[in-house]
Design a protein around this motif. Structure first.
Motif, PDB file in Angstrom:
ATOM      1  N   MET A 100      32.928 -27.769  21.537  1.00 56.65           N
ATOM      2  CA  MET A 100      34.149 -27.105  21.132  1.00 56.65           C
ATOM      3  C   MET A 100      33.799 -25.707  20.636  1.00 56.65           C
ATOM      4  SD  MET A 100      36.908 -28.203  18.239  1.00 56.65           S
ATOM      5  CE  MET A 100      35.918 -27.699  16.872  1.00 56.65           C
ATOM      6  N   ARG A 101      34.710 -24.796  20.849  1.00 52.87           N
ATOM      7  CA  ARG A 101      34.560 -23.459  20.297  1.00 52.87           C
ATOM      8  C   ARG A 101      35.892 -23.017  19.715  1.00 52.87           C
ATOM      9  NH1 ARG A 101      33.564 -20.721  26.086  1.00 52.87           N
ATOM     10  NH2 ARG A 101      35.699 -20.217  26.637  1.00 52.87           N
ATOM     11  N   ILE A 102      35.838 -21.950  18.944  1.00 53.57           N
ATOM     12  CA  ILE A 102      37.031 -21.421  18.306  1.00 53.57           C
ATOM     13  C   ILE A 102      37.200 -19.989  18.793  1.00 53.57           C
ATOM     14  CG2 ILE A 102      38.173 -20.924  16.126  1.00 53.57           C
ATOM     15  CD1 ILE A 102      36.304 -23.097  14.893  1.00 53.57           C
ATOM     16  N   GLU A 103      38.406 -19.672  19.231  1.00 48.14           N
ATOM     17  CA  GLU A 103      38.681 -18.356  19.790  1.00 48.14           C
ATOM     18  C   GLU A 103      39.796 -17.664  19.024  1.00 48.14           C
ATOM     19  OE1 GLU A 103      37.529 -19.404  24.416  1.00 48.14           O
ATOM     20  OE2 GLU A 103      39.612 -18.863  23.946  1.00 48.14           O
ATOM     21  N   TRP A 104      39.605 -16.384  18.792  1.00 48.10           N
ATOM     22  CA  TRP A 104      40.655 -15.513  18.271  1.00 48.10           C
ATOM     23  C   TRP A 104      41.193 -14.783  19.490  1.00 48.10           C
ATOM     24  CZ3 TRP A 104      39.377 -10.708  14.781  1.00 48.10           C
ATOM     25  CH2 TRP A 104      40.546 -10.041  14.451  1.00 48.10           C
ATOM     26  N   ARG A 105      42.473 -14.929  19.735  1.00 44.83           N
ATOM     27  CA  ARG A 105      43.110 -14.301  20.890  1.00 44.83           C
ATOM     28  C   ARG A 105      44.285 -13.456  20.437  1.00 44.83           C
ATOM     29  NH1 ARG A 105      41.945 -15.631  26.097  1.00 44.83           N
ATOM     30  NH2 ARG A 105      40.218 -17.082  26.308  1.00 44.83           N
ATOM     31  N   TYR A 106      44.582 -12.429  21.244  1.00 46.21           N
ATOM     32  CA  TYR A 106      45.691 -11.529  20.950  1.00 46.21           C
ATOM     33  C   TYR A 106      46.534 -11.336  22.198  1.00 46.21           C
ATOM     34  CZ  TYR A 106      48.305  -7.324  19.882  1.00 46.21           C
ATOM     35  OH  TYR A 106      49.328  -6.429  19.703  1.00 46.21           O
ATOM     36  N   GLY A 107      47.819 -11.625  22.069  1.00 45.35           N
ATOM     37  CA  GLY A 107      48.750 -11.441  23.179  1.00 45.35           C
ATOM     38  C   GLY A 107      50.172 -11.346  22.690  1.00 45.35           C
ATOM     39  N   ASP A 108      50.996 -10.659  23.421  1.00 46.45           N
ATOM     40  CA  ASP A 108      52.413 -10.504  23.073  1.00 46.45           C
ATOM     41  C   ASP A 108      52.585 -10.068  21.622  1.00 46.45           C
ATOM     42  OD1 ASP A 108      53.233 -11.237  25.628  1.00 46.45           O
ATOM     43  OD2 ASP A 108      53.296 -13.365  25.090  1.00 46.45           O
ATOM     44  N   ARG A 109      51.744  -9.127  21.185  1.00 43.34           N
ATOM     45  CA  ARG A 109      51.783  -8.592  19.823  1.00 43.34           C
ATOM     46  C   ARG A 109      51.617  -9.667  18.759  1.00 43.34           C
ATOM     47  NH1 ARG A 109      56.773  -4.774  20.977  1.00 43.34           N
ATOM     48  NH2 ARG A 109      57.354  -6.673  22.024  1.00 43.34           N
ATOM     49  N   VAL A 134      39.056 -24.590  21.529  1.00 44.96           N
ATOM     50  CA  VAL A 134      39.003 -24.727  22.979  1.00 44.96           C
ATOM     51  C   VAL A 134      37.896 -25.712  23.319  1.00 44.96           C
ATOM     52  CG1 VAL A 134      38.598 -23.453  25.136  1.00 44.96           C
ATOM     53  CG2 VAL A 134      39.838 -22.363  23.276  1.00 44.96           C
ATOM     54  N   ASP A 135      38.098 -26.507  24.371  1.00 47.79           N
ATOM     55  CA  ASP A 135      37.087 -27.493  24.765  1.00 47.79           C
ATOM     56  C   ASP A 135      35.798 -26.807  25.208  1.00 47.79           C
ATOM     57  OD1 ASP A 135      37.676 -26.534  27.297  1.00 47.79           O
ATOM     58  OD2 ASP A 135      38.330 -28.447  28.091  1.00 47.79           O
ATOM     59  N   GLY A 183      35.795 -24.405  28.087  1.00 46.56           N
ATOM     60  CA  GLY A 183      36.631 -23.214  27.979  1.00 46.56           C
ATOM     61  C   GLY A 183      37.895 -23.284  28.800  1.00 46.56           C
ATOM     62  N   GLN A 184      38.289 -24.481  29.183  1.00 49.98           N
ATOM     63  CA  GLN A 184      39.424 -24.637  30.090  1.00 49.98           C
ATOM     64  C   GLN A 184      40.717 -25.101  29.409  1.00 49.98           C
ATOM     65  OE1 GLN A 184      39.105 -23.700  33.355  1.00 49.98           O
ATOM     66  NE2 GLN A 184      37.130 -23.019  32.607  1.00 49.98           N
ATOM     67  N   ALA A 185      40.620 -25.638  28.189  1.00 49.97           N
ATOM     68  CA  ALA A 185      41.818 -26.187  27.565  1.00 49.97           C
ATOM     69  C   ALA A 185      41.868 -25.882  26.076  1.00 49.97           C
ATOM     70  CB  ALA A 185      41.888 -27.703  27.775  1.00 49.97           C
ATOM     71  N   ALA A 186      42.973 -25.283  25.644  1.00 53.81           N
ATOM     72  CA  ALA A 186      43.230 -25.098  24.220  1.00 53.81           C
ATOM     73  C   ALA A 186      43.636 -26.450  23.650  1.00 53.81           C
ATOM     74  CB  ALA A 186      44.337 -24.074  24.015  1.00 53.81           C
ATOM     75  N   LEU A 187      43.074 -26.783  22.506  1.00 53.94           N
ATOM     76  CA  LEU A 187      43.321 -28.093  21.905  1.00 53.94           C
ATOM     77  C   LEU A 187      44.179 -28.018  20.650  1.00 53.94           C
ATOM     78  CD1 LEU A 187      39.651 -29.399  22.211  1.00 53.94           C
ATOM     79  CD2 LEU A 187      41.557 -29.795  23.798  1.00 53.94           C
ATOM     80  N   GLU A 188      43.883 -27.040  19.790  1.00 58.83           N
ATOM     81  CA  GLU A 188      44.596 -26.913  18.518  1.00 58.83           C
ATOM     82  C   GLU A 188      44.816 -25.436  18.223  1.00 58.83           C
ATOM     83  OE1 GLU A 188      42.769 -30.521  15.896  1.00 58.83           O
ATOM     84  OE2 GLU A 188      41.422 -28.853  16.379  1.00 58.83           O
ATOM     85  N   VAL A 189      45.786 -25.165  17.352  1.00 57.44           N
ATOM     86  CA  VAL A 189      46.076 -23.795  16.944  1.00 57.44           C
ATOM     87  C   VAL A 189      46.295 -23.779  15.433  1.00 57.44           C
ATOM     88  CG1 VAL A 189      48.559 -24.030  17.405  1.00 57.44           C
ATOM     89  CG2 VAL A 189      47.498 -21.757  17.387  1.00 57.44           C
ATOM     90  N   LEU A 198      41.016 -12.471  24.874  1.00 58.61           N
ATOM     91  CA  LEU A 198      39.996 -12.975  23.960  1.00 58.61           C
ATOM     92  C   LEU A 198      39.470 -11.835  23.095  1.00 58.61           C
ATOM     93  CD1 LEU A 198      38.155 -15.334  23.078  1.00 58.61           C
ATOM     94  CD2 LEU A 198      36.543 -14.546  24.816  1.00 58.61           C
ATOM     95  N   VAL A 199      39.565 -11.997  21.794  1.00 55.92           N
ATOM     96  CA  VAL A 199      39.012 -11.034  20.848  1.00 55.92           C
ATOM     97  C   VAL A 199      37.558 -11.403  20.575  1.00 55.92           C
ATOM     98  CG1 VAL A 199      39.215 -10.015  18.552  1.00 55.92           C
ATOM     99  CG2 VAL A 199      41.292 -10.679  19.800  1.00 55.92           C
ATOM    100  N   ILE A 200      37.353 -12.645  20.119  1.00 54.60           N
ATOM    101  CA  ILE A 200      36.010 -13.152  19.847  1.00 54.60           C
ATOM    102  C   ILE A 200      36.034 -14.670  19.962  1.00 54.60           C
ATOM    103  CG2 ILE A 200      36.419 -13.147  17.361  1.00 54.60           C
ATOM    104  CD1 ILE A 200      33.436 -12.591  16.932  1.00 54.60           C
ATOM    105  N   ALA A 201      34.961 -15.214  20.497  1.00 53.72           N
ATOM    106  CA  ALA A 201      34.800 -16.670  20.587  1.00 53.72           C
ATOM    107  C   ALA A 201      33.531 -17.046  19.835  1.00 53.72           C
ATOM    108  CB  ALA A 201      34.694 -17.115  22.044  1.00 53.72           C
ATOM    109  N   ARG A 202      33.629 -18.103  19.024  1.00 53.84           N
ATOM    110  CA  ARG A 202      32.479 -18.605  18.274  1.00 53.84           C
ATOM    111  C   ARG A 202      32.342 -20.098  18.528  1.00 53.84           C
ATOM    112  NH1 ARG A 202      32.220 -16.235  12.270  1.00 53.84           N
ATOM    113  NH2 ARG A 202      30.022 -16.705  12.662  1.00 53.84           N
ATOM    114  N   SER A 203      31.101 -20.566  18.565  1.00 59.63           N
ATOM    115  CA  SER A 203      30.887 -22.002  18.666  1.00 59.63           C
ATOM    116  C   SER A 203      31.318 -22.636  17.348  1.00 59.63           C
ATOM    117  CB  SER A 203      29.412 -22.310  18.943  1.00 59.63           C
ATOM    118  OG  SER A 203      28.616 -21.927  17.839  1.00 59.63           O
ATOM    119  N   ASP A 204      31.498 -23.941  17.342  1.00 62.25           N
ATOM    120  CA  ASP A 204      31.947 -24.583  16.105  1.00 62.25           C
ATOM    121  C   ASP A 204      30.896 -24.518  14.999  1.00 62.25           C
ATOM    122  OD1 ASP A 204      30.316 -26.377  17.406  1.00 62.25           O
ATOM    123  OD2 ASP A 204      31.578 -28.112  17.019  1.00 62.25           O
TER     124      ASP A 204
END
Length: 108
Positions: A1-10, A17-18, A21-27, A66-72
């Motif tokens: 699992m990894r954790i991603e900071w993403r930016y979209g639609d302001r 993410v699993d 890197g194919q499926a978002a699991l939690e927010v 994707l702003v930054i992705a970090r492993s768990d």
């Protein structure tokens, strides 16, 4: 699992993410304290509420760039430097804050 900071639609989002890197699991509901923890030690992420992602929102790309992705365990996997500093400026520097808690308390 990894954790991603993403930016979209302001809007910013912090998602899990699993491994593929194919499926978002939690927010998480993103705020400055959570983002600061994510950028520094990642020790308090469990203390913040996170919600399962609806089936229609599983594609990480739909959450924005994707702003930054970090492993768990905290290792940085990928970062977009220009977007990273733009978003740090938005969340912290424009408000006179620093994402590093030691700098906020006057320690160096």
């Amino acid at each position: 699992m990894r954790i991603e900071w993403r930016y979209g639609d302001r809007q910013d989002a912090l998602i899990t993410v699993d491994d593929d890197g194919q499926a978002a699991l939690e927010v998480w509901e993103l705020d400055r304290a959570l983002l600061s923890d994510f950028l520094n030690l990642m020790t308090g992420l469990d203390g913040h509420g996170r919600q399962p992602v609806d089936d229609g929102q599983r594609d990480p790309q739909e959450w924005g760039r994707l702003v930054i992705a970090r492993s768990d365990d905290g290792d940085v996997i990928r970062v977009d430097p220009e977007l990273y500093w733009d978003r740090v400026s938005h969340w912290f520097r424009a408000k006179g804050d620093d994402p590093n808690p030691y700098r906020q308390s006057g320690q160096r």
